[in-house]
Motif scaffolding. Structure first.
Motif, PDB file in Angstrom:
ATOM      1  N   ASP A  54     -48.046  -5.485  24.968  1.00 26.78           N
ATOM      2  CA  ASP A  54     -48.112  -7.169  24.112  1.00 26.78           C
ATOM      3  C   ASP A  54     -46.707  -8.245  24.286  1.00 26.78           C
ATOM      4  N   ASP A  55     -47.587  -8.703  24.978  1.00 26.65           N
ATOM      5  CA  ASP A  55     -46.315  -9.640  26.193  1.00 26.65           C
ATOM      6  C   ASP A  55     -45.368 -10.510  24.791  1.00 26.65           C
ATOM      7  N   ALA A  56     -45.347 -10.563  23.432  1.00 25.38           N
ATOM      8  CA  ALA A  56     -44.485 -11.628  22.943  1.00 25.38           C
ATOM      9  C   ALA A  56     -43.806 -10.483  21.769  1.00 25.38           C
ATOM     10  N   PHE A  57     -43.392  -8.985  22.520  1.00 22.22           N
ATOM     11  CA  PHE A  57     -42.488  -8.675  21.570  1.00 22.22           C
ATOM     12  C   PHE A  57     -41.353  -8.253  22.717  1.00 22.22           C
ATOM     13  N   ALA A  58     -40.239  -9.442  22.660  1.00 22.05           N
ATOM     14  CA  ALA A  58     -39.130  -9.430  23.318  1.00 22.05           C
ATOM     15  C   ALA A  58     -38.312  -8.695  22.330  1.00 22.05           C
ATOM     16  N   PRO A  59     -37.442  -7.607  22.989  1.00 28.80           N
ATOM     17  CA  PRO A  59     -36.915  -7.980  23.831  1.00 28.80           C
ATOM     18  C   PRO A  59     -37.376  -6.566  25.430  1.00 28.80           C
ATOM     19  N   LEU A  60     -38.613  -5.828  24.818  1.00 27.23           N
ATOM     20  CA  LEU A  60     -38.987  -4.693  25.445  1.00 27.23           C
ATOM     21  C   LEU A  60     -40.171  -5.416  26.021  1.00 27.23           C
ATOM     22  N   GLY A  61     -41.552  -6.281  26.114  1.00 29.06           N
ATOM     23  CA  GLY A  61     -41.398  -6.499  26.912  1.00 29.06           C
ATOM     24  C   GLY A  61     -42.747  -8.353  26.593  1.00 29.06           C
ATOM     25  N   PHE A  62     -42.266  -9.324  27.291  1.00 25.20           N
ATOM     26  CA  PHE A  62     -42.190 -10.551  26.793  1.00 25.20           C
ATOM     27  C   PHE A  62     -42.309 -11.294  27.891  1.00 25.20           C
ATOM     28  N   ASP A 121     -38.620  -2.729  27.696  1.00 20.54           N
ATOM     29  CA  ASP A 121     -39.414  -1.595  28.751  1.00 20.54           C
ATOM     30  C   ASP A 121     -40.362  -1.618  29.840  1.00 20.54           C
ATOM     31  N   ILE A 122     -40.522  -2.925  30.411  1.00 17.66           N
ATOM     32  CA  ILE A 122     -40.872  -3.408  31.542  1.00 17.66           C
ATOM     33  C   ILE A 122     -40.342  -2.598  32.718  1.00 17.66           C
ATOM     34  N   ASP A 123     -38.775  -2.852  32.051  1.00 22.03           N
ATOM     35  CA  ASP A 123     -37.987  -2.631  33.870  1.00 22.03           C
ATOM     36  C   ASP A 123     -38.188  -0.583  33.403  1.00 22.03           C
ATOM     37  N   PHE A 141     -48.993  -4.850  34.851  1.00 20.23           N
ATOM     38  CA  PHE A 141     -49.145  -5.047  33.457  1.00 20.23           C
ATOM     39  C   PHE A 141     -49.866  -6.016  32.556  1.00 20.23           C
ATOM     40  N   GLN A 142     -50.411  -5.395  31.814  1.00 22.92           N
ATOM     41  CA  GLN A 142     -51.814  -6.014  31.622  1.00 22.92           C
ATOM     42  C   GLN A 142     -51.471  -6.748  30.020  1.00 22.92           C
ATOM     43  N   PRO A 143     -51.515  -7.755  29.512  1.00 24.21           N
ATOM     44  CA  PRO A 143     -51.526  -8.202  27.926  1.00 24.21           C
ATOM     45  C   PRO A 143     -52.678  -7.715  27.854  1.00 24.21           C
ATOM     46  N   ILE A 144     -52.679  -6.986  26.334  1.00 20.88           N
ATOM     47  CA  ILE A 144     -53.885  -7.040  25.613  1.00 20.88           C
ATOM     48  C   ILE A 144     -53.688  -7.688  24.235  1.00 20.88           C
ATOM     49  N   ASP A 145     -54.671  -7.578  23.187  1.00 17.92           N
ATOM     50  CA  ASP A 145     -55.029  -8.011  21.456  1.00 17.92           C
ATOM     51  C   ASP A 145     -54.615  -6.317  20.946  1.00 17.92           C
ATOM     52  N   TRP A 146     -53.398  -6.143  20.952  1.00 16.04           N
ATOM     53  CA  TRP A 146     -52.743  -5.343  20.036  1.00 16.04           C
ATOM     54  C   TRP A 146     -53.918  -4.760  18.963  1.00 16.04           C
ATOM     55  N   THR A 147     -54.284  -5.018  18.758  1.00 17.84           N
ATOM     56  CA  THR A 147     -54.941  -5.172  17.600  1.00 17.84           C
ATOM     57  C   THR A 147     -55.991  -3.514  18.008  1.00 17.84           C
ATOM     58  N   TRP A 168     -47.853   0.734  26.730  1.00 21.10           N
ATOM     59  CA  TRP A 168     -46.157   1.143  26.437  1.00 21.10           C
ATOM     60  C   TRP A 168     -45.602  -0.184  26.154  1.00 21.10           C
ATOM     61  N   ASN A 169     -45.628  -0.662  24.670  1.00 19.77           N
ATOM     62  CA  ASN A 169     -44.106  -1.913  24.314  1.00 19.77           C
ATOM     63  C   ASN A 169     -44.323  -1.697  22.707  1.00 19.77           C
ATOM     64  N   GLY A 170     -42.687  -1.180  22.666  1.00 20.55           N
ATOM     65  CA  GLY A 170     -42.792  -0.576  21.474  1.00 20.55           C
ATOM     66  C   GLY A 170     -43.664   0.001  19.767  1.00 20.55           C
ATOM     67  N   TYR A 171     -44.363   0.939  20.591  1.00 21.36           N
ATOM     68  CA  TYR A 171     -45.941   1.694  20.371  1.00 21.36           C
ATOM     69  C   TYR A 171     -44.731   2.310  19.176  1.00 21.36           C
ATOM     70  N   THR A 172     -44.965   2.869  17.658  1.00 17.19           N
ATOM     71  CA  THR A 172     -44.604   3.613  17.551  1.00 17.19           C
ATOM     72  C   THR A 172     -45.339   4.977  17.242  1.00 17.19           C
ATOM     73  N   ILE A 173     -44.936   6.174  17.285  1.00 18.64           N
ATOM     74  CA  ILE A 173     -45.525   7.508  16.924  1.00 18.64           C
ATOM     75  C   ILE A 173     -45.995   7.538  15.617  1.00 18.64           C
ATOM     76  N   THR A 174     -46.576   7.432  15.324  1.00 16.26           N
ATOM     77  CA  THR A 174     -47.347   7.884  13.271  1.00 16.26           C
ATOM     78  C   THR A 174     -48.557   8.925  13.227  1.00 16.26           C
ATOM     79  N   ASP A 175     -48.892   9.958  12.880  1.00 15.66           N
ATOM     80  CA  ASP A 175     -49.396  11.113  12.787  1.00 15.66           C
ATOM     81  C   ASP A 175     -50.820  10.488  12.329  1.00 15.66           C
ATOM     82  N   GLU A 176     -51.151   8.999  12.170  1.00 16.67           N
ATOM     83  CA  GLU A 176     -52.914   8.521  12.387  1.00 16.67           C
ATOM     84  C   GLU A 176     -52.708   8.574  13.850  1.00 16.67           C
TER      85      GLU A 176
END
Length: 271
Positions: A45-53, A64-66, A81-87, A102-110
């Protein structure tokens, strides 16, 4: 008539054979490890500062980019690095359009049902942010208020767990946006009463916009950890990632990258 039936039969057999060959090809591709590739395509997600933007010059940058560049170097891989539709992130991974989420991707059971995760590397919270003069001071104050969040984000998933509160929002739930920046801009413009988002992103946004304009509530929607999404069943890539991450931890590279972006080492230590 017999000739027509014979032709139809041959066409049917040919179609079945072609389909079988195609399916075998699909099966072979799905069994390949990401490690077999020379280039890794990372979905972000290329608008997720400061992890990837994207910075002012349009270059993709961030913590995350570094981290991804360093890991790719250690695995002797090129990286895109490929910006994608996060949905659509899990679908993009499953289809092979990307190799890692790889960009602030939360670990969940789902999400564990859809992808395999690396070791967690950062801790995070889903915080509630309002304008400084807002009368919202707790989660209960969100009833009948316009609450924004990124579509298909862990913020929405965290809020949905508190069903009674979530359904009490103005409109019966969160107002969702393509990215967090759009939600925060609507908050700043007064079109929203609050935004729920990742603490790391919110604090970075506030540092740029002026922290005196906003307030972050003590209440939050839970703590979580970030990990890297890897195609389901690709144990080779999971093991290689975790090994490289530990090496980066032991030789101080993780600490160095973290201090560059956060002025301190906030990475998760693994044994």
């Amino acid at each position: 008539m017999k000739l027509c039936k014979l032709i139809k039969k041959r066409i049917l057999v040919g179609s079945i054979l072609t389909l079988s060959i195609f399916c075998v090809g699909c099966s072979n591709n799905s069994s390949e490890s990401t490690l077999d590739k020379d280039t890794l395509i990372v979905g972000i997600d290329d608008a997720f500062a400061p992890l990837g933007f994207k910075d002012e010059s349009g270059e993709i940058t961030g913590f995350d980019i570094d981290l991804a560049k360093e890991l790719a170097k250690r695995l002797n891989k090129k990286i895109i690095f490929q910006p994608i539709d996060w949905t659509m992130k899990e679908s993009e991974l499953k289809s092979g359009n990307i190799d890692l989420i790889w960009n602030g991707y939360t670990i969940t059971d789902e999400r564990k049902n859809k992808v395999d995760f690396s070791v967690p590397y950062l801790k995070n919270k889903q915080v509630i942010v309002t304008l400084a003069d807002s009368n919202i001071n707790s989660k209960s104050d969100l009833a009948n208020k316009k609450v924004g969040a990124q579509s298909e984000s862990s913020a929405v998933a965290a809020m949905e767990k508190e069903e009674d509160l979530y359904s009490s929002f103005n409109g019966g739930g969160a107002i969702t946006f393509e990215d967090n920046n759009q939600a925060l801009m609507d908050l700043e413009a007064g079109r929203l009463d609050a935004v729920v988002a990742d603490e790391i992103l919110v604090r970075y946004y506030l540092s740029l916009k002026g922290e005196d304009k906003f307030k972050i509530l003590e209440d939050n929607f839970g703590e979580e950890e970030y990990g890297v999404g890897i195609r389901k069943g690709d144990t080779g890539m999971v093991d290689a990632f975790n090994k490289a991450y530990k090496e980066m931890q032991e030789d101080g590279t993780l600490k160095e990258i973290s201090e560059k972006w956060f002025n301190k080492d906030i990475t998760i230590k693994i044994e």
